[in-house]
Every structure is written in C-alpha cells, then in structure tokens.
Design an enzyme around this catalytic site. Structure first.
Site, short mmCIF file in Angstrom:
data_model
loop_
_atom_site.label_atom_id
_atom_site.label_comp_id
_atom_site.label_asym_id
_atom_site.label_seq_id
_atom_site.Cartn_x
_atom_site.Cartn_y
_atom_site.Cartn_z
N LYS A 44 0.80 -1.24 0.00
CA LYS A 44 0.00 0.00 0.00
C LYS A 44 0.82 1.27 0.00
CE LYS A 44 -3.45 -1.29 -0.49
NZ LYS A 44 -3.92 -2.17 -1.62
N HIS A 99 7.31 -7.22 -2.47
CA HIS A 99 7.08 -6.67 -1.13
C HIS A 99 8.04 -7.32 -0.13
CE1 HIS A 99 3.39 -4.68 -2.25
NE2 HIS A 99 2.63 -5.74 -2.29
N SER A 129 -4.90 2.52 4.17
CA SER A 129 -5.12 1.89 2.86
C SER A 129 -5.17 0.36 3.01
CB SER A 129 -3.98 2.31 1.92
OG SER A 129 -4.16 1.75 0.65
#
Ligand code: PPS
Length: 286
Positions: A44, A99, A129
């Site tokens: 995010k 990530h 988010s």
C-alpha cells in the site's frame, strides 16, 4: 494466527498466493539479471503506481502493454506462486515487483547490477489503505475493527510484517545494491519531476512527449479507468467491489480515520522505532 496466512521467517504471508516453495524460489533460486529493474515496496505504499510508471518508461510512453496486459503479468511479484512461470522466460529488461523485506530478497540481487526503486509512504496512510484493502479482499483477514488493526499494523502482525522493519532493512542494504528511494508523497506532489528522476536513475533518455505520456497515463484518474491496473479483473468473489483498489489516492486520509488514541499510539511507536535513523521524511513530525 488467522487461517488466511502462513508464517515464513516469522513474517505473515497470504496463503492463497504464496507458499514456502514460492518464497524459497524468490530468495534462493531466482537468478537476477544485471538489467532487471526491481519495484520494491511495503504493501500500500505505491506498488501498482510504480508498476505503471516503469511500464510506461520502458515503452518510451507507448501505452500498448499498459492497456492490454494486467499489471501482475507485466511487473510480476517475485514472491508469488506464479513468478517462476512469468519471469524465467521473459526477455530482458524485466520489470519485477516485490514486497519482500531486504533479507528475503533474491540472494543473486546482491551480486548484480540490477536497479532497485524503493517506494515508501507515510505509514499512517499505508495503514488506512491496508485496512480498507483487508476489508475488501477475501484472501486477507478481515479486520475486527480499526483499533485492533492499528495495533496489529504497528506490531507488524499484518502481511509482510512491519513497515518499520521493511524500511530499515532496505535502507540497510543501500551500499550493496543500486537503489533509489522514492516517496508516494513526492510522486503526488511532483509527478513529472519524479518521473524525470526515475528515468535518470534508470539511464532512460525519454523525450518530452514520452515523459508527458508516462505522467498522464500513470495519473490516478487514468489508472482508475484502466482495467489492466485497477484490479477490476480480480473476480468479484475475491474482491468486494464496494472498496475499489484505486480507492482515494491521496495523502493524509489517515486524518479522516484515526482517533486521538490512534494518533498518540502511532506517534509514540513511530518515535521509538525510528530513533537513531539517519533519514528524514515529510511525515516525521505530523
Ligand atoms: S498493493 O496492494 O500493495 O499492491 O497496493 P499499492 O499499489 O502499494 O497501494 C495502493 C494505494 O496506492 C494508491 N494509488 C495511487 N495514488 C495516487 N496516484 C496513483 N496513480 C495511484 N495508484 C495507486 C491506491 O489508491 C491505494 O491507496 P489508497 O490510499 O487506498 O487510495
């Protein structure tokens, strides 16, 4: 631990898209090429935005790939089960997303000349988010409430662990890889200047018209309308349409959600975790 997740090296990963085989592949087997470009983020923090910017820079502003190939096939996540098939036979130069924290990134990255762009974001906005994302995606644990979620986020009990550890880990390898640090907030404030900086880092010489195209097509509005980047291709049983992936695209939405208690807890944790860090962000003293 929720059924939605598995633990790998002490970090939570959503089971539906990762397993030990895919995670080991990413860390230990994947062969990085010198001309690979890595889009690294904590969730995010601007992942899909950077996927689109990199796609458009690679094509000199041409929109064909951007409009016809889903973002997850164009700039695949190396830790997902589909990565091997998507990346091994892809011609160079490849665009790769991850990530993963720095210590789980491909080992071969650290002996390569590949370039890494690390995009980060005010963790307060990343938290909000992610909270909304977790309410809409079936393969993530639905938050009990915001109180509970804020605590989990600050403890790193969410997918990919702690925002703080992620940032520190990648800052810690800045002398071992060719890395550029970018913030979501700078992208918002100065998209054109940011694209020019990214082109310089990638040694891509785009003319004015190509830069205009990268900036225009990677805008929030353009991405929200593009089904190859707005996640509308995700089946409705997997993603609730009430919270779109391209949700607000702003900085500071946390102010519409956090109570005084959340703000105090966040500030105290932020101060403690960032103590002694030789890095300054626009959101440090909010
Ligand atoms: S993920 O699931 O980790 O891949 O999500 P990620 O792409 O990192 O982050 C999603 C948030 O980024 C916002 N976004 C943008 N903001 C501004 N401009 C552009 N072009 C853009 N593209 C994506 C998206 O709306 C999510 O943020 P929130 O705050 O939820 O709106």
């Amino acid at each position: 631990m929720s059924d939605h997740y598995m633990l790998h090296d002490g970090i939570l990963f959503p089971k539906m898209v990762h397993d030990d085989i895919s995670l080991n592949y990413a860390t230990n087997e994947f062969q990085v090429r010198d001309d690979d470009v890595f889009n690294v983020t904590y969730p995010k923090c601007g992942t899909v935005w950077m996927q689109e910017i990199l796609t458009l820079i690679k094509s000199n502003g041409d929109t064909e790939a951007f409009l016809t190939i889903p973002n997850w096939d164009r700039v695949p996540w190396i830790e997902q089960m589909t990565a091997k098939q998507l990346l091994e036979n892809q011609p160079s130069p490849r665009l790769i997303t991850t990530h993963l924290p720095a210590h789980l990134a491909p080992k071969s990255l650290y002996n390569s000349k590949a370039k890494v762009i690390y995009t980060t974001r005010n963790p307060r906005d990343a938290c909000i988010s992610l909270y909304h994302f977790c309410t809409s995606i079936s393969f993530l644990e639905t938050p009990k409430n915001l109180d509970d979620f804020v605590q989990k986020f600050l403890k790193g009990e969410v997918m990919f662990g702690s925002w703080f550890d992620h940032l520190k880990g990648w800052l810690g390898v800045k002398h071992k890889v060719e890395i550029m640090f970018q913030t979501y907030e700078d992208l918002l404030k100065d998209p054109r200047g940011s694209v020019i900086k990214i082109c310089k880092f990638l040694e891509k010489d785009l003319d004015e018209k190509a830069i205009d195209s990268v900036v225009a097509h990677s805008s929030f509005k353009s991405m929200k309308e593009n089904k190859m980047s707005n996640w509308s291709l995700v089946p409705p049983e997997m993603m609730d349409r009430k919270t779109p992936f391209m949700r607000k695209g702003q900085s500071g939405d946390w102010k519409n959600h956090f109570t005084k208690e959340h703000i105090d807890l966040f500030d105290a944790t932020y101060k403690e975790k960032m103590k002694g860090m030789d890095v300054k962000f626009s959101w440090d003293s909010l």
